[in-house]
Design an enzyme around this catalytic site. Structure first.
Site, PDB file in Angstrom:
ATOM      1  N   ASP A 128       1.116  -1.195   0.073  1.00 22.21           N
ATOM      2  CA  ASP A 128       0.052  -0.018   0.113  1.00 22.21           C
ATOM      3  C   ASP A 128       0.879   1.341  -0.029  1.00 22.21           C
ATOM      4  O   ASP A 128       1.578   1.620   0.851  1.00 22.21           O
ATOM      5  CB  ASP A 128      -0.748  -0.199   1.290  1.00 22.21           C
ATOM      6  CG  ASP A 128      -1.705   1.092   1.584  1.00 22.21           C
ATOM      7  OD1 ASP A 128      -2.048   1.950   0.384  1.00 22.21           O
ATOM      8  OD2 ASP A 128      -2.104   1.678   2.412  1.00 22.21           O
ATOM      9  N   ASP A 150     -10.937 -15.320 -16.129  1.00 22.96           N
ATOM     10  CA  ASP A 150     -11.645 -15.732 -15.058  1.00 22.96           C
ATOM     11  C   ASP A 150     -12.915 -16.624 -15.881  1.00 22.96           C
ATOM     12  O   ASP A 150     -13.627 -16.254 -16.614  1.00 22.96           O
ATOM     13  CB  ASP A 150     -12.383 -14.499 -14.437  1.00 22.96           C
ATOM     14  CG  ASP A 150     -12.888 -14.597 -12.888  1.00 22.96           C
ATOM     15  OD1 ASP A 150     -12.200 -15.501 -12.321  1.00 22.96           O
ATOM     16  OD2 ASP A 150     -14.118 -14.453 -12.941  1.00 22.96           O
ATOM     17  N   GLU A 187      -8.889 -20.023 -16.499  1.00 27.32           N
ATOM     18  CA  GLU A 187      -9.316 -20.562 -15.201  1.00 27.32           C
ATOM     19  C   GLU A 187     -10.381 -21.724 -15.450  1.00 27.32           C
ATOM     20  O   GLU A 187     -11.480 -21.322 -15.805  1.00 27.32           O
ATOM     21  CB  GLU A 187      -9.837 -19.639 -14.367  1.00 27.32           C
ATOM     22  CG  GLU A 187     -10.314 -19.978 -12.820  1.00 27.32           C
ATOM     23  CD  GLU A 187     -11.170 -19.198 -12.067  1.00 27.32           C
ATOM     24  OE1 GLU A 187     -11.154 -19.441 -10.819  1.00 27.32           O
ATOM     25  OE2 GLU A 187     -12.140 -18.715 -12.618  1.00 27.32           O
TER      26      GLU A 187
END
Ligand code: NOJ
Length: 476
Positions: free
Chosen positions: A20, A185, A228
């Site tokens: 971050d 995906d 996937e």
């Protein structure tokens, strides 16, 4: 020249939890850019970024509301370009996630009521969502829409040519920016037979992948895509990577395998056979952002270390998930109130869900957030991760981080595997470059052959100790 992805080791970055930069407690693209040196030092070939697109974040960004922009929590398109440029400067390729099965319910198409682009029916069938509950949600006028995942993730209608054209354009958008490929995906989900019993692997999805392959091939530089395809037998998965389709598919059988020599050997053989039959590289993976981390699954760091040397000794390509190089365990005791995974929420808390493998990485220092960023971390890190930080492991020759670095330095590309006779419970094989022995028994074993190993996952004194893998160079 052999294409780079045939032997690549690809490192998965889950952007919320990697690093971050701006101190809001959520990882972001500038945070990743600043830490790319870690990946270059590790010796991986590429990184795969889980979604960083505009999203309401109901499913960690797998609910996309704008496929051509970066969510403000992760930064800007300029931040993405900077990340890509720095990765390429360091010799790292970058693969981005593409989510074509569903959009967010806040995507403009859904908001504007473009029902022809989604799957609306007057009557639902009996399908259940993979996150629990029915796969259909009713709207105000009585119609129902399909969502294989959360209700905030309506499934797209891939019979509509406008949907196809849109995704062709999205692929080009990122390819033009310079990405090296895509992770697709739910690649087996886009076409549904609503009258059928199976939700996935409809014949007609292959046509979509063939058309995408043409787009990828129209760009220079070996652009690739990895599919996937879960809950599907190896010979069916292989169809996604056969001639004219995608380049790789994840190996979920390997990912789900227990620490059991017979099961592992059977899966290795089946995976190799299926890949060889279609000329694709086999792939291997031990952890990702959806599964329990393998230190916890296998029950010890020792086994996890042996498992990764086994995996990286196999022919083909391998995927690493951020933090496994530190030996991170699954965090099983997150307080209920910090959990955000829809799997947890929609199961009414009966399934722990996936937050435990998504806890932000520990980089340095003795207390949370362990250098994750200048603020806190969106999920709390265990206090005992002080000894697992990158800083703590970097100079310790016995650390898991150093084992990964050594393994990636010494790993040599291979395409074939030959099993050798071995005692019960030992996996022993040779590729063109490396002899690999993994002892999955509780007792040390003697391995005939070359004397000192190139590398081993635990200290060796002649014999191969329990739960240990070792590599030797194959002399040609
Ligand atoms: C698979 C992704 O890996 C997972 O994180 C996500 O929840 C589902 N697909 C839905 O996009």
């Amino acid at each position: 020249m052999v294409e780079w992805w045939r032997h690549a080791v690809i490192y998965q970055v889950y952007p919320r939890s990697f690093a971050d930069a701006d101190g809001d407690g959520v990882g972001d693209l500038p945070g990743i850019t600043a830490r790319l040196g870690h990946l270059a030092d590790l010796g991986v070939d590429a990184l795969w970024l889980s979604p960083f697109y505009r999203s309401p974040m109901v499913d960690g960004g797998y609910d996309v509301s704008d496929y051509r922009d970066v969510d403000p929590v992760f930064g800007t398109l300029a931040d993405f370009d900077a990340l890509l440029a720095e990765a390429h400067r360091l010799g790292l390729r970058v693969i981005v996630d593409i989510v074509p099965n569903h959009t967010s319910s806040l995507h403009p198409w859904f908001v504007q009521g473009r029902r022809d682009r989604y799957i609306f029916r007057d009557e639902p069938n009996g399908w259940r969502s993979l996150f629990g509950g029915p796969a259909w949600t009713q709207v105000a006028d009585g119609q129902w829409y399909l969502h294989l995942f959360a209700p905030e993730q309506p499934d797209l209608n891939w019979h509509n040519p406008e949907v196809r054209a849109e995704f062709d354009d999205i692929l080009r958008f990122w390819l033009d920016r310079g990405v090296d490929g895509f992770r697709v995906d739910v690649a087996h989900g886009m076409i549904k037979d609503l009258a059928g019993v199976t939700l996935f692997d409809h014949e007609d999805v292959h046509e979509i992948h063939r058309s995408w392959r043409k787009i990828l091939d129209s760009y220079p530089g070996d652009r690739m895509a990895v599919a996937e395809v879960f809950d599907t037998a190896p010979d069916r998965v292989a169809r996604y990577v056969s001639v004219g389709e995608l380049h790789q598919a994840f190996n979920f059988d390997f990912l789900e395998a227990p620490w059991d020599p017979a099961v592992l050997r059977r899966i290795i053989d089946a995976s190799l056979a299926a890949a060889v039959a279609v000329g694709a590289p086999p792939t291997w993976v031990l952890s990702n952002h959806d599964r329990r981390r393998h230190v916890t699954r296998f029950g010890s760091v020792r086994r996890a270390r042996a498992a990764v040397l086994l995996m990286l000794g196999l022919p083909g390509s391998a995927y690493l998930y951020q933090g496994e190089e530190l030996g991170l365990p699954e965090v099983l005791d997150l307080p209920d109130e910090v959990r955000v995974d829809p799997q947890w929420i929609r199961s009414g808390g009966t399934e722990l869900g996936r937050d435990g493998c998504r806890v932000p990485l520990p980089w340095s220092g003795g207390a949370p957030p362990f250098g994750f960023g200048p603020g806190g971390s969106w999920l709390p890190q265990p206090a005992d991760w002080a000894e697992l930080t990158v800083e703590a492991q970097r100079d310790d020759p016995h650390s898991t981080l150093r084992l990964y670095r050594e393994a990636l330095r010494l790993r040599r590309p291979a395409s074939t595997l030959r099993w050798l006779d071995a005692p019960d419970g030992v996996l022993l094989f040779e590729t063109e470059t490396t002899r690999v022995a993994a002892n999955l028994t509780a007792a040390p074993v003697r391995i005939e052959g070359p004397a000192s190993p190139l590398l081993s996952s635990s200290e060796m004194a002649g014999e191969l100790p329990p739960d240990t893998t070792a590599w030797w160079t194959v002399q040609d």
